[in-house]
Design a protein around this motif. Structure first.
Motif, PDB file in Angstrom:
ATOM      1  N   VAL A 140      39.291   6.138  20.925  1.00 56.50           N
ATOM      2  CA  VAL A 140      40.699   5.742  20.999  1.00 56.50           C
ATOM      3  C   VAL A 140      41.262   5.517  19.597  1.00 56.50           C
ATOM      4  O   VAL A 140      42.387   5.923  19.283  1.00 56.50           O
ATOM      5  CB  VAL A 140      40.856   4.476  21.861  1.00 56.50           C
ATOM      6  CG1 VAL A 140      42.284   3.938  21.777  1.00 56.50           C
ATOM      7  CG2 VAL A 140      40.479   4.767  23.309  1.00 56.50           C
ATOM      8  N   GLN A 141      40.482   4.887  18.717  1.00 58.45           N
ATOM      9  CA  GLN A 141      40.928   4.651  17.345  1.00 58.45           C
ATOM     10  C   GLN A 141      41.157   5.958  16.589  1.00 58.45           C
ATOM     11  O   GLN A 141      42.002   6.028  15.706  1.00 58.45           O
ATOM     12  CB  GLN A 141      39.904   3.788  16.606  1.00 58.45           C
ATOM     13  CG  GLN A 141      39.875   2.345  17.085  1.00 58.45           C
ATOM     14  CD  GLN A 141      38.744   1.542  16.466  1.00 58.45           C
ATOM     15  OE1 GLN A 141      37.997   2.042  15.623  1.00 58.45           O
ATOM     16  NE2 GLN A 141      38.592   0.291  16.899  1.00 58.45           N
ATOM     17  N   ARG A 142      40.397   7.000  16.964  1.00 57.14           N
ATOM     18  CA  ARG A 142      40.592   8.315  16.337  1.00 57.14           C
ATOM     19  C   ARG A 142      41.803   9.047  16.900  1.00 57.14           C
ATOM     20  O   ARG A 142      42.136  10.129  16.440  1.00 57.14           O
ATOM     21  CB  ARG A 142      39.348   9.183  16.539  1.00 57.14           C
ATOM     22  CG  ARG A 142      38.106   8.705  15.777  1.00 57.14           C
ATOM     23  CD  ARG A 142      37.033   9.788  15.773  1.00 57.14           C
ATOM     24  NE  ARG A 142      36.633  10.165  17.118  1.00 57.14           N
ATOM     25  CZ  ARG A 142      35.631   9.606  17.792  1.00 57.14           C
ATOM     26  NH1 ARG A 142      34.936   8.609  17.232  1.00 57.14           N
ATOM     27  NH2 ARG A 142      35.313  10.011  19.006  1.00 57.14           N
ATOM     28  N   GLY A 143      42.429   8.464  17.907  1.00 59.34           N
ATOM     29  CA  GLY A 143      43.610   9.089  18.488  1.00 59.34           C
ATOM     30  C   GLY A 143      43.331   9.909  19.729  1.00 59.34           C
ATOM     31  O   GLY A 143      44.230  10.575  20.246  1.00 59.34           O
ATOM     32  N   ASP A 145      41.931  10.504  23.855  1.00 63.62           N
ATOM     33  CA  ASP A 145      42.188   9.808  25.115  1.00 63.62           C
ATOM     34  C   ASP A 145      40.935   9.137  25.667  1.00 63.62           C
ATOM     35  O   ASP A 145      41.009   8.308  26.569  1.00 63.62           O
ATOM     36  CB  ASP A 145      42.787  10.754  26.161  1.00 63.62           C
ATOM     37  CG  ASP A 145      41.906  11.967  26.456  1.00 63.62           C
ATOM     38  OD1 ASP A 145      40.695  11.920  26.155  1.00 63.62           O
ATOM     39  OD2 ASP A 145      42.434  12.960  26.992  1.00 63.62           O
ATOM     40  N   ALA A 189      46.752   6.200  27.027  1.00 63.90           N
ATOM     41  CA  ALA A 189      46.754   6.490  25.594  1.00 63.90           C
ATOM     42  C   ALA A 189      48.166   6.543  25.014  1.00 63.90           C
ATOM     43  O   ALA A 189      48.348   6.457  23.797  1.00 63.90           O
ATOM     44  CB  ALA A 189      46.045   7.821  25.328  1.00 63.90           C
ATOM     45  N   ARG A 190      49.170   6.662  25.863  1.00 62.45           N
ATOM     46  CA  ARG A 190      50.548   6.770  25.387  1.00 62.45           C
ATOM     47  C   ARG A 190      51.149   5.424  25.007  1.00 62.45           C
ATOM     48  O   ARG A 190      52.164   5.365  24.318  1.00 62.45           O
ATOM     49  CB  ARG A 190      51.427   7.415  26.475  1.00 62.45           C
ATOM     50  CG  ARG A 190      51.166   8.903  26.668  1.00 62.45           C
ATOM     51  CD  ARG A 190      51.816   9.390  27.956  1.00 62.45           C
ATOM     52  NE  ARG A 190      53.268   9.277  27.920  1.00 62.45           N
ATOM     53  CZ  ARG A 190      54.102  10.294  27.681  1.00 62.45           C
ATOM     54  NH1 ARG A 190      53.604  11.485  27.422  1.00 62.45           N
ATOM     55  NH2 ARG A 190      55.394  10.128  27.700  1.00 62.45           N
TER      56      ARG A 190
END
Length: 259
Positions: A140-143, A145, A189-190
């Motif tokens: 998640v920290q890497r962007g 999902d 994730a949004r």
């Protein structure tokens, strides 16, 4: 066998990776009912793992009903179990309501899985569960999902429950549950608040597992799934028109494969 298997790597549990490759070979017809699996020594060499890992993988295949041991002869591929596949109606599959219904299935199953895991988990189970949480947070920290990492987290808990029938049910439903997970994770994730809620909910499940508190684990897992439903219902309309329906198409595809 058509080709050697691919050596497995660190990340997901090694025995799961071995079992997944063998199961895929069986399901695509590379190994058919009556075929004998390669010897343990050959699998060790092809996958680059220990004998223990191979034995755990074969044990998982047995729990799924894909293979069976014959005394003194080896391990053989079994004919599929004679039961009717799930039959979801295609016209309802790619919809918000279908995703919610699949999460409701997860809530019923995973609440009990978590309770059993709290009672039966070992120290090594907890290490795998905690590693899965860290991998999910890192994704998640890497962007990303975190779909694959989320699946692995819940799979680690299911393994700790030590119930092959529950595990087999989750494996069978996986083709549908993975599609629902893609939708829920993409939605979460949004929004930062959604992502933070999920992180806290996972932490509550892990805390209950560590404490060996079956009822707290059951409630934490059921609450996590219930909140996932709330988050799907709270998704902004743009999410569903831009991503939700495309991702939910996986439910249609899975339904068609199972029919």
């Amino acid at each position: 066998m058509s080709q050697p298997f691919t050596p497995v790597t660190s990340g997901a549990r090694l025995s799961d990776q071995v079992a997944d490759q063998l199961a895929a070979e069986i399901r695509r017809g590379g190994l058919v009912p009556g075929d004998k699996l390669p010897t343990e020594a050959r699998l060790v060499a092809q996958f680059g793992v220990s004998r223990t890992v191979v034995r755990e993988a074969v044990s998982r295949l047995k729990s799924l009903g894909l293979v069976d041991s014959r005394q003194g002869s080896g391990v053989f591929v079994q004919a599929p179990a004679a039961f009717a596949p799930l039959n979801f109606e295609t016209r309802h599959a790619a919809s918000q309501e279908a995703v919610i219904q699949m999460v409701e299935v997860r809530r019923a199953l995973e609440a009990e899985v978590a309770a059993l895991a709290a009672q039966r988990r070992s120290a090594s189970d907890m290490r795998r569960i905690q590693a899965a949480v860290k991998a999910l947070d890192a994704a998640v920290q890497r962007g990303g999902d975190g779909v694959a990492e989320d699946v692995q987290f819940h799979r680690a808990i299911a393994d700790a429950a030590r119930n092959p029938f529950l595990l087999q049910t989750l494996e069978y439903l996986g083709q549908f549950l993975h599609g629902a997970t893609q939708v829920t994770r993409a939605n979460e994730a949004r929004r930062l608040d959604f992502a933070q809620q999920v992180q806290h909910e996972h932490a509550a499940i892990v805390q209950a597992l560590e404490a060996g508190d079956a009822e707290a684990a059951r409630q934490a897992a059921a609450g996590h799934m219930g909140n996932a439903i709330v988050r799907i219902r709270s998704a902004d309309p743009g999410f569903w028109t831009q991503e939700g329906e495309r991702l939910a198409q996986a439910l249609v595809n899975a339904r068609q494969r199972a029919s």
